[in-house]
Design a protein around this motif. Structure first.
Motif, short mmCIF file in Angstrom:
data_model
loop_
_atom_site.label_atom_id
_atom_site.label_comp_id
_atom_site.label_asym_id
_atom_site.label_seq_id
_atom_site.Cartn_x
_atom_site.Cartn_y
_atom_site.Cartn_z
N ALA A 299 -82.20 8.67 83.94
CA ALA A 299 -82.57 10.08 83.98
C ALA A 299 -81.60 10.75 84.95
CB ALA A 299 -84.01 10.28 84.43
N ALA A 300 -81.28 12.00 84.72
CA ALA A 300 -80.30 12.67 85.56
C ALA A 300 -80.52 14.17 85.50
CB ALA A 300 -78.88 12.33 85.11
N VAL A 301 -79.92 14.88 86.44
CA VAL A 301 -79.96 16.35 86.45
C VAL A 301 -78.55 16.89 86.68
CG1 VAL A 301 -82.35 16.65 87.17
CG2 VAL A 301 -80.59 16.28 88.90
N MET A 302 -78.32 18.09 86.20
CA MET A 302 -77.04 18.76 86.37
C MET A 302 -77.30 20.24 86.55
SD MET A 302 -73.79 19.00 83.75
CE MET A 302 -74.45 20.38 82.82
N GLU A 303 -76.43 20.88 87.31
CA GLU A 303 -76.56 22.32 87.52
C GLU A 303 -75.19 22.97 87.45
OE1 GLU A 303 -78.68 25.44 90.67
OE2 GLU A 303 -78.57 23.30 91.13
N GLN A 304 -75.09 24.00 86.64
CA GLN A 304 -73.83 24.74 86.53
C GLN A 304 -73.79 25.81 87.63
OE1 GLN A 304 -73.91 26.11 82.44
NE2 GLN A 304 -72.90 24.25 81.70
N SER A 305 -73.47 25.37 88.84
CA SER A 305 -73.49 26.26 90.00
C SER A 305 -72.22 27.11 90.06
CB SER A 305 -73.63 25.44 91.28
OG SER A 305 -72.55 24.53 91.39
N ARG A 306 -72.26 28.08 90.96
CA ARG A 306 -71.12 28.99 91.16
C ARG A 306 -70.80 29.09 92.65
NH1 ARG A 306 -73.61 34.21 88.81
NH2 ARG A 306 -75.47 33.17 89.60
N LEU A 307 -69.64 29.66 92.94
CA LEU A 307 -69.19 29.90 94.31
C LEU A 307 -69.28 28.62 95.15
CD1 LEU A 307 -68.06 32.24 95.97
CD2 LEU A 307 -70.37 32.65 96.86
N LEU A 308 -68.59 27.57 94.62
CA LEU A 308 -68.50 26.29 95.31
C LEU A 308 -69.86 25.69 95.64
CD1 LEU A 308 -65.54 27.03 97.73
CD2 LEU A 308 -65.48 25.74 95.59
N GLY A 309 -70.84 25.94 94.76
CA GLY A 309 -72.15 25.33 94.91
C GLY A 309 -73.12 26.12 95.76
N LEU A 310 -72.73 27.25 96.30
CA LEU A 310 -73.62 28.04 97.14
C LEU A 310 -74.60 28.88 96.33
CD1 LEU A 310 -71.11 29.14 99.91
CD2 LEU A 310 -72.74 27.26 99.95
N ILE A 311 -74.27 29.14 95.08
CA ILE A 311 -75.15 29.91 94.20
C ILE A 311 -75.53 29.02 93.02
CG2 ILE A 311 -75.37 31.93 92.70
CD1 ILE A 311 -73.39 33.36 94.48
N GLY A 312 -76.82 28.87 92.77
CA GLY A 312 -77.30 28.02 91.70
C GLY A 312 -77.02 28.61 90.33
N GLY A 313 -77.17 27.79 89.31
CA GLY A 313 -76.94 28.22 87.94
C GLY A 313 -77.90 27.55 86.99
N ARG A 314 -77.51 27.42 85.74
CA ARG A 314 -78.37 26.85 84.72
C ARG A 314 -78.56 25.36 84.98
NH1 ARG A 314 -80.41 28.64 80.15
NH2 ARG A 314 -80.89 27.20 78.44
N ARG A 315 -79.82 24.92 84.84
CA ARG A 315 -80.17 23.55 85.15
C ARG A 315 -80.50 22.74 83.89
NH1 ARG A 315 -84.13 23.88 90.50
NH2 ARG A 315 -82.47 24.40 92.00
N TYR A 316 -80.05 21.48 83.92
CA TYR A 316 -80.31 20.58 82.80
C TYR A 316 -80.93 19.29 83.34
CZ TYR A 316 -76.93 23.59 80.42
OH TYR A 316 -76.26 24.67 79.89
N MET A 317 -81.96 18.83 82.66
CA MET A 317 -82.55 17.52 82.98
C MET A 317 -82.34 16.60 81.78
SD MET A 317 -86.44 16.38 83.98
CE MET A 317 -86.16 16.42 85.76
N TYR A 318 -81.81 15.39 82.05
CA TYR A 318 -81.59 14.39 81.00
C TYR A 318 -82.62 13.28 81.17
CZ TYR A 318 -77.12 16.78 80.66
OH TYR A 318 -76.14 17.74 80.52
N VAL A 319 -83.31 12.97 80.09
CA VAL A 319 -84.32 11.91 80.11
C VAL A 319 -83.93 10.86 79.08
CG1 VAL A 319 -86.76 11.34 79.86
CG2 VAL A 319 -86.10 13.59 80.74
N GLY A 320 -83.75 9.63 79.54
CA GLY A 320 -83.41 8.55 78.63
C GLY A 320 -84.59 8.19 77.73
N LEU A 321 -84.36 8.17 76.44
CA LEU A 321 -85.43 7.85 75.50
C LEU A 321 -86.04 6.47 75.77
CD1 LEU A 321 -86.96 9.08 73.15
CD2 LEU A 321 -85.30 8.08 71.60
N PRO A 322 -85.25 5.45 76.17
CA PRO A 322 -85.86 4.15 76.48
C PRO A 322 -86.90 4.23 77.61
CG PRO A 322 -83.51 3.89 76.15
CD PRO A 322 -83.77 5.37 76.17
#
Length: 618
Positions: A114-137
């Protein structure tokens, strides 16, 4: 350490890379000017000009690529709230308990992870769209409580703002790696950048390990110590089961042109059938001691840290995590979206296993047929089992010749008797093609070879009878016919060996084969000989490009492929530089000569090549 400080550290480390570059440029420029004044301008430019040009170009290109690059787009299959309301409700509750904003998308992936990702801006100081990945197994094998623990850990990365630094770290690694690759191993500037790259990775990975411990705290707060530790302890065992499932049940079929219609359902069946084995794996203490180069701490250290934290009284939800989603529909959706099956045949699991194992037997039989064909110089066309029985019925001499092709190290008498084993393989193929036997799927062990009634199909005694005497050959043929097994149904398909299923062992550039320059790719099933490959000083780079852009099968199809089964003998007269002679079954020989400018894909490529030649020596 706050998100801002972490961002500052990452930015500082990335900026340090360019400071190192500028200092090197200034140093080389200064030396160039000094030489121009003290010695001669032409000499200065001649000596240091190329180094300056390469350094400017390498740093500039790497910087441009890093600044313009973007992380890979989200992968996996998105799951909308209306498709899995229970899963979304669980994630929403966990996000509230962890104290962070919900992910904008939940995506299913075919991984034990399982993992998470965020499309942040301004070198990570401003958050963006968030994605959560869930392994089917995970959804297939965990309880709701265990999955909640894993997802809380991932959401803990959001609450700790760990994901916002992903873009900075990605660009830093890209810039440093790109510069090192362009400078090459012999450029002094490259040595300095390599040293800085090690420092950068040490710092970045240390921060990453600390973040994993912080995210584990979120897991304990939500699920309690026991569940958090249990979920983490089970992941290595589950990952091992996933790897075993692919190696045993999926990859052989894939390589032979078949795909199961519901891959993930198969994994669920495997886990259910082998619960005792998985429990034993889970009970073992993790052996990983970790390294300062790792991005994650050792599992054992994480479990020990989890158990040292204050416990939280939580009643675990022991329902299977599969209740949170339509597992059957999700599995088929992920398989359809993420597996490019090409022209492979899709079959239900029982038919798939039978087709996969039959294809494997056919390849084994083809190899036997090819060896038998060597004692039949006048024969044309594919061989069948009927041809082999005709040869064997001719008495001891032809039987010895066949045995010698398959068992060159055995005595003549031993070789004749040993041929009963390969002959049994051919009989199995005839039984499969005649429809009197098939391979039965088993989730607890290897596929079972059974007859129409489901009883084990065993042809060992008949094969031994067939090689015992001409009369025994005739009696064996009669018995097979009475079983409904047609000898002609076992027929040769591949008259020449292929590289299907091969792995790359080594690569050697600028090797002379019969006085012609070649690149040589060493596979597990043979040698690929690439004539007139190109410039001698580009050998290693050329090998890496070739091996990174295509498959062993494609290489063997495009260039000359020399299967090991076609080699009857080798002789190595010198190891360094290598001098050798390869003798083929048709009597031809190949002279192998390593040159002074030969290059290797890896440091041990020559040793691997010599080992292969040694194993082929008669």
């Amino acid at each position: 350490m706050t998100s801002a400080l972490r961002a500052l550290l990452s930015v500082t480390m990335l900026a340090g890379f360019y400071v190192v570059a500028v200092l090197q440029l200034a140093a080389i420029t200064g030396v160039t000017i000094w030489l121009a004044v003290v010695v001669n301008a032409f000499v200065a430019v001649k000596i240091l000009g190329p180094a300056l040009a390469v350094l400017y170009a390498s740093v500039g290109a790497a910087m441009w690529r890093a600044l313009r690059s973007r992380p890979q787009p989200p992968h996996g299959v998105p799951v909308a709230p209306q498709q899995a309301p229970a899963l979304w409700s669980l994630v929403e509750r966990l996000a509230g308990e962890v104290g962070t904003r919900m992910p904008d998308e939940i995506r299913l992936v075919p991984e034990v992870n399982a993992a998470v990702m965020e499309q942040s801006r301004l070198l990570g100081l401003i958050g963006g769209r968030r994605y959560m990945y869930v392994g089917l197994p995970l959804l297939q094998t965990m309880t709701v409580a265990q999955l909640a623990s894993v997802l809380a850990h991932e959401l803990g990365h959001y609450s700790g703002r760990h994901t916002r630094l992903g873009g900075v770290a990605y660009r830093g690694r890209l810039a440093i790696g790109g510069t090192i690759s362009r400078l090459g191993p012999y450029n002094v500037a490259g040595w300095v950048f390599k040293a800085y790259a090690r420092l950068y990775l040490l710092v970045d990975n240390a921060v990453s390990r600390r973040q994993e411990y912080e995210a584990d705290r979120a897991s304990v707060r939500v699920a309690g110590r026991e569940v958090a530790a249990d979920a983490l302890r089970g992941l290595p065992a589950l990952d091992a089961a996933w790897g075993f499932f692919f190696a045993r049940y999926v990859e052989p079929g894939w390589e032979n042109g078949y795909v199961p219609d519901d891959l993930f359902a198969g994994f669920a069946h495997l886990v259910e059938a082998r619960r005792a084995e998985l429990a034993e794996l889970r009970a073992r203490e993790p052996e990983d001691t970790g390294s300062r180069w790792d991005t994650h701490p050792p599992v054992g250290a994480r479990i020990a840290t989890i158990m040292s934290l204050p416990d939280v009284p939580v009643t675990p939800d022991r329902r299977p995590a599969g209740v949170l989603i339509d597992l059957a529909g999700a599995g088929r959706a992920v398989q359809s979206a993420m597996l490019d099956i090409g022209d492979r045949t899709v079959l239900p699991w029982p038919e798939y296993v039978n087709a996969m194992m039959t294809a494997i037997v056919q390849k084994e039989a083809d190899a036997i047929f090819r060896r038998v064909a060597r004692i039949l110089p006048g024969h044309s066309g594919p061989l069948t089992l009927a041809h082999v029985f005709d040869i064997v019925s001719g008495g001891p001499q032809p039987l010895r010749l066949i045995g010698e092709q398959l068992f060159p190290e055995a005595t003549r008498r031993e070789a004749a008797a040993l041929f009963a084993g390969p002959l049994e393989t051919l009989i199995r193929l005839a039984a499969l093609r005649s429809g009197t036997a098939f391979w039965r799927l088993s989730w607890t062990g290897p596929a079972e070879f059974v007859d129409r009634n489901g009883a084990p199909a065993d042809y060992e005694e008949i094969a031994k009878l067939a090689v015992s005497s001409p009369q025994g050959t005739a009696e064996a043929a009669r018995r097979l016919e009475s079983m409904g097994i047609v000898l002609k149904s076992a027929a040769q398909i591949a008259t020449t060996a292929t590289a299907d299923g091969s792995d790359v062992l080594a690569g050697l550039a600028n090797i002379k084969i019969d006085d012609v320059e070649h690149d040589v790719i060493v596979l597990t099933k043979g040698l690929v000989l690439i004539p007139d490959p190109g410039k001698a000083d580009k050998g290693k780079k050329r090998l890496h490009q070739i091996l990174g852009s295509t498959t062993p099968e494609a290489l063997a199809a495009q260039y000359r492929f020399l299967p090991y089964e076609d080699i009857t003998d080798t002789e190595v007269t010198r190891e360094v530089p290598t001098r050798a002679t390869i003798t083929l079954h048709d009597g031809r020989t190949l002279a192998v000569q390593e040159r002074w400018n030969s290059e290797f894909a890896t440091k041990n490529s020559r040793d691997v090549f010599l080992k292969v030649l040694g194993e082929l020596r008669s």
